[in-house]
Scaffold this motif. Sequence first.
Motif, PDB file in Angstrom:
ATOM      1  N   ARG A  10      83.641  67.999  35.070  1.00  0.00           N
ATOM      2  CA  ARG A  10      84.137  66.644  35.182  1.00  0.00           C
ATOM      3  C   ARG A  10      83.369  65.256  34.466  1.00  0.00           C
ATOM      4  O   ARG A  10      83.823  64.586  33.977  1.00  0.00           O
ATOM      5  CB  ARG A  10      84.184  66.221  36.962  1.00  0.00           C
ATOM      6  N   GLU A  11      82.045  65.570  34.539  1.00  0.00           N
ATOM      7  CA  GLU A  11      81.173  64.717  33.966  1.00  0.00           C
ATOM      8  C   GLU A  11      81.320  64.757  32.390  1.00  0.00           C
ATOM      9  O   GLU A  11      81.351  63.770  31.620  1.00  0.00           O
ATOM     10  CB  GLU A  11      79.741  65.203  34.045  1.00  0.00           C
ATOM     11  N   HIS A  14      84.476  62.982  31.365  1.00  0.00           N
ATOM     12  CA  HIS A  14      84.391  61.532  31.660  1.00  0.00           C
ATOM     13  C   HIS A  14      83.435  61.046  30.487  1.00  0.00           C
ATOM     14  O   HIS A  14      83.823  60.048  29.933  1.00  0.00           O
ATOM     15  CB  HIS A  14      83.741  61.285  33.054  1.00  0.00           C
ATOM     16  N   ARG A  15      82.543  61.656  29.940  1.00  0.00           N
ATOM     17  CA  ARG A  15      81.521  61.372  28.801  1.00  0.00           C
ATOM     18  C   ARG A  15      82.491  61.094  27.719  1.00  0.00           C
ATOM     19  O   ARG A  15      82.207  60.007  26.964  1.00  0.00           O
ATOM     20  CB  ARG A  15      80.305  62.243  29.055  1.00  0.00           C
ATOM     21  N   GLY A  18      86.584  59.089  29.297  1.00  0.00           N
ATOM     22  CA  GLY A  18      86.679  57.911  30.451  1.00  0.00           C
ATOM     23  C   GLY A  18      87.551  58.440  31.650  1.00  0.00           C
ATOM     24  O   GLY A  18      87.555  57.506  32.345  1.00  0.00           O
ATOM     25  N   ASP A  20      88.574  60.447  34.809  1.00  0.00           N
ATOM     26  CA  ASP A  20      87.728  60.878  36.048  1.00  0.00           C
ATOM     27  C   ASP A  20      88.631  61.855  36.631  1.00  0.00           C
ATOM     28  O   ASP A  20      89.732  61.582  37.265  1.00  0.00           O
ATOM     29  CB  ASP A  20      87.287  59.416  36.844  1.00  0.00           C
ATOM     30  N   MET A 220      91.404  56.634  34.461  1.00  0.00           N
ATOM     31  CA  MET A 220      90.081  56.208  34.150  1.00  0.00           C
ATOM     32  C   MET A 220      89.544  55.266  35.355  1.00  0.00           C
ATOM     33  O   MET A 220      90.128  54.394  35.949  1.00  0.00           O
ATOM     34  CB  MET A 220      90.030  55.537  32.758  1.00  0.00           C
ATOM     35  N   ASP A 221      88.051  55.259  35.239  1.00  0.00           N
ATOM     36  CA  ASP A 221      87.521  54.060  36.037  1.00  0.00           C
ATOM     37  C   ASP A 221      87.469  52.771  35.545  1.00  0.00           C
ATOM     38  O   ASP A 221      87.887  52.650  34.406  1.00  0.00           O
ATOM     39  CB  ASP A 221      86.085  54.653  36.538  1.00  0.00           C
ATOM     40  N   ALA A 224      85.666  52.298  32.043  1.00  0.00           N
ATOM     41  CA  ALA A 224      85.924  52.859  30.838  1.00  0.00           C
ATOM     42  C   ALA A 224      87.325  51.914  30.553  1.00  0.00           C
ATOM     43  O   ALA A 224      87.591  51.828  29.531  1.00  0.00           O
ATOM     44  CB  ALA A 224      86.414  54.264  31.211  1.00  0.00           C
TER      45      ALA A 224
END
Length: 288
Positions: A10-11, A14-15, A18, A20, A220-221, A224
Amino acid sequence: MRLADFEMYRELLHRHTGVDLTPDKSSLLDARLTPIAKKWGYPTFESMTIALRGVPENALVIDVVEAMMANETMFFRDARPFEDLKKTIIPYLIKERMKYKSLRIWSAGCSTGEEPYSIAMMIRDSAPGIKGWDIDIIGTDISHSVLSKAREGHYSQFDVQRGLPSPMLIKYFHQADGGGWQLDPSIMNMVDFLHSNLLDPVRDLGPFDIIFCRNVLCAMDEAAQTRILDNLARTLEPDGFLILGDDETLPTSCVSLRPLPELPGFYGPADGTHRMDKLEKLKKSAGS
C-alpha cells in the motif's frame, strides 16, 4: 496476505502514484502480484515481498506498481463530456484560436488509449471547422505496459463493444488478422503517447487548451489530488478547460482551479480568462 505485507505494498503504491489502497483489496493484490513474482523468478509471493523490503531493482518496483494499477477505461466513457466538447468547447476554441489555428489536448492517465483515440475520432468526425489546423493530442500514463498497448491501436471485440458507436467502428477500424480490431493510422497518427507520472512537475508538455483527467483522482487522498491538479493547472491556457470524471470534484485544498458553472465537470484556471458570454451562448444553442 499478512497485514504488514499489505501495508508495505500500500505504501509503495501510494508513494509512486498517490493511489491509496483499502484493506479489502488484499486478495486482489495477491492475484495481480503472484504472476510478477513468477516473472522475476521468485519461488513464492512472500520471497518477492522480502526482496521489496530490501533494495530491489527499479524494474521490479515498476512491474509491481503497474500490476497494482486498475487501468479501467473504455471508448467515449460517459458520453456527456464528449457531447460538451463537440457542441460547446471545440466551437468556442475554434473562434478563440482562429489566429493560430492550433489546438493542444492532453489525456492524462490515458491507460490503453481509448480516451485520446475517442477525442481524435470525435474531432475528425464532428469538427470540420478545424480542417488544416495543427491538432496535437497527447496521452500519458505511469504504466509502460498500457502505453505499449495504446501505441499498437489494437483492441478486442469486448473493447470496441463498450462505448464505441457502430458507425465509428466501421469508419475507423478494420478486423485484424488473428482477431480483434485495428485502428486506422489516420487516427493513430493524431495521438502521441508519453510516459509520465502526474505527481511529478510537468515539464515541456504544455500549454494545453484541453486536459482530460477523468477517473484518475478518485482513488487518491486529498494531498495527492491537489498536487496533481496544481501540476495540471500550470499547463492550462488561461482560457483552457480541465475535465474531471463524473464522480470527481475539486478538493477543498485546491485553489489553482475553479469550476465553470455552465459546464458541469469542467474547470478552468482560478484566474482564467474564459469568455463566459460566448460559452453561455454556445451552450444554449447546443441545447436548443
